[in-house]
Scaffold this motif. Structure first.
Motif, short mmCIF file in Angstrom:
data_model
loop_
_atom_site.label_atom_id
_atom_site.label_comp_id
_atom_site.label_asym_id
_atom_site.label_seq_id
_atom_site.Cartn_x
_atom_site.Cartn_y
_atom_site.Cartn_z
N TRP A 257 1.13 -1.18 -0.08
CA TRP A 257 -0.18 0.14 -0.24
C TRP A 257 0.67 1.82 -0.28
CZ3 TRP A 257 -5.89 -0.22 1.14
CH2 TRP A 257 -6.11 1.44 1.21
N ASP A 258 2.25 0.89 1.42
CA ASP A 258 3.23 2.41 0.85
C ASP A 258 3.80 2.59 -0.11
OD1 ASP A 258 1.97 2.51 3.79
OD2 ASP A 258 3.72 1.57 4.04
N GLN A 261 1.31 4.73 -3.15
CA GLN A 261 0.96 6.07 -2.05
C GLN A 261 2.17 7.14 -2.58
OE1 GLN A 261 -2.13 7.17 -0.90
NE2 GLN A 261 -3.18 6.24 -2.01
N GLU A 264 2.12 10.43 -4.09
CA GLU A 264 0.27 11.02 -3.22
C GLU A 264 0.72 12.19 -2.55
OE1 GLU A 264 -2.52 10.89 -4.37
OE2 GLU A 264 -1.71 8.96 -5.06
N PRO A 267 -0.06 10.76 1.76
CA PRO A 267 -0.28 9.82 1.09
C PRO A 267 -1.20 9.01 2.74
CG PRO A 267 2.20 10.73 1.28
CD PRO A 267 1.23 11.23 2.12
N SER A 268 -2.01 7.77 2.09
CA SER A 268 -2.93 7.38 3.60
C SER A 268 -2.17 6.12 3.45
CB SER A 268 -4.67 7.39 2.05
OG SER A 268 -3.57 6.35 1.10
N GLY A 348 -7.69 9.10 3.90
CA GLY A 348 -6.95 8.72 2.92
C GLY A 348 -7.25 7.21 2.43
#
Length: 377
Positions: A257-258, A261, A264, A267-268, A348
């Motif tokens: 996931w990171d 993100q 971004e 980042p969420s 997010g």
């Protein structure tokens, strides 16, 4: 503290002119969750301790009673579910057994399911709770904004495991069969997000066999020869590895996931749990809430920095056995994130869930008052 006189809090409130202002989550809310927390207050039975009974008999001045109120202990009722979101609490739980901690007197309850926690939180029978991140949003929306999130306490705990050393990147999942549980909840939404963002269609490019329990996934892995792949959470991954040494952690979905993100602007993160509180409890006891957050952060730091000792406490409070906890803790992503960073990551994350299923967050993203921010933090 010597208990020489117990003065009803209603009298204290009248004399000091202290004022304060005081969630529904039906089965639809409970079905979206994995963990929660509860506590019950005594509306008419709370008492304030005053050290000198003679002063009370002499009808003390309001300012004297105000001083007693300011230093009085607040009872804080907390619930958490068995699993990672309760693990970060154990040092505070242990310390509270010997008395008041940082001005608060705690009552902790470890629950087996979210169905136990949600009604207690909604009905005001608990003050603070550790709940799944998306359940916090559902509760906020279903109670007309009567829930506040204090901090993120657990990042993602979901992993792709295999028995054949065949998965080394998300792209390797294409064409594979994945055993998983948690359909209609965070595991499904997180897996779909990772797959889609890596160019894999969850409906066409992989076969996901949904099971009702994690144990069924492990059984399916054992039945597979060398190609078994499953989606499992911690600490169940560790439990499964203890029973089957062929099971290997292939992908950490939090890290995946990171990666998606990283570019971004805000980042969420993949989240598992948060700490929430009733809005009326925060308004009535802001100092107690702030003290809890300080103590809880200290507890999280202790757990992450003292794994062996923390594992013993985790077993002591009947969360998971110490042997499992010690191996699982480094993979449970226990944390404490509050303020603006919490809002960015959580909002997010909820936005990603909303895109997949609006019911997973209670229909809409919560308003800004959902995200609690302490003054001066």
């Amino acid at each position: 503290m010597k208990k020489l006189l117990m003065l009803p809090i209603s009298l204290v409130l009248c004399l000091t002119l202290i004022t304060g202002c005081g969630s529904q989550a039906g089965s639809s809310a409970q079905s979206q969750s994995e963990e929660t927390l509860g506590a019950e207050s005594q509306a008419s039975g709370e008492e304030v301790q005053v050290e000198d009974s003679s002063k009370a008999q002499e009808e003390p001045a309001p300012e004297e009673i105000a001083d007693a109120t300011d230093t009085a202990d607040t009872t804080v009722r907390v619930m958490a579910l068995k699993g990672p979101t309760a693990m970060g609490l154990v040092e505070l739980m242990n310390e509270s057994e010997t008395g008041v901690v940082n001005g608060n007197d705690y009552e902790f309850t470890i629950a087996a399911s979210a169905d136990e926690v949600t009604p207690k939180l909604v009905q005001g029978e608990t003050d603070i709770a550790a709940v799944p991140a998306n359940l916090a949003s559902v509760l906020y929306n279903n109670t007309d904004g009567q829930i506040r999130v204090l901090a993120i306490n657990t990042l993602g705990v979901i992993y792709i495991v295999d028995t054949g050393d065949t998965v080394h990147s998300a792209a390797d999942l294409k064409g594979k069969t994945i055993y998983a549980s948690g359909k209609g909840a965070t595991p499904e939404y997180a897996l779909n997000y990772i797959l889609i963002k890596n160019g894999i269609d969850p409906e066409k490019d992989v076969t996901i066999e949904w099971k009702s329990e994690h144990a069924e996934c492990v059984a399916a892995l054992a039945a597979s020869e060398d190609e078994g792949i499953a989606l499992l959470p911690q600490p169940f991954v560790t439990t499964a590895q203890i029973k089957n040494d062929r099971i290997r952690i292939a992908l950490d979905l939090t890290q995946e996931w990171d990666k998606l993100q990283k570019d971004e602007e805000t980042p969420s993160a993949l989240l598992t749990g948060v700490i929430v509180a009733r809005a009326d409890f925060i308004e009535e006891h802001p100092e107690a809430v702030s003290a809890f957050m300080d103590s809880y952060k200290k507890s999280v730091d202790y757990v992450n920095g003292n794994v062996e000792e923390a594992a013993k406490l985790i077993e002591k409070f009947d969360i998971v056995p110490a042997a499992v906890a010690q191996k699982a803790l480094p993979y449970c992503n226990i944390t404490f994130i509050e303020g603006a960073e919490m809002k960015d990551k959580l909002s997010g994350y909820l936005s990603v869930l909303l895109e997949q299923n609006e019911k997973s967050v209670g229909g809409e993203i919560p308003a800004d008052d959902f995200y609690y921010e302490r003054q001066g933090k």
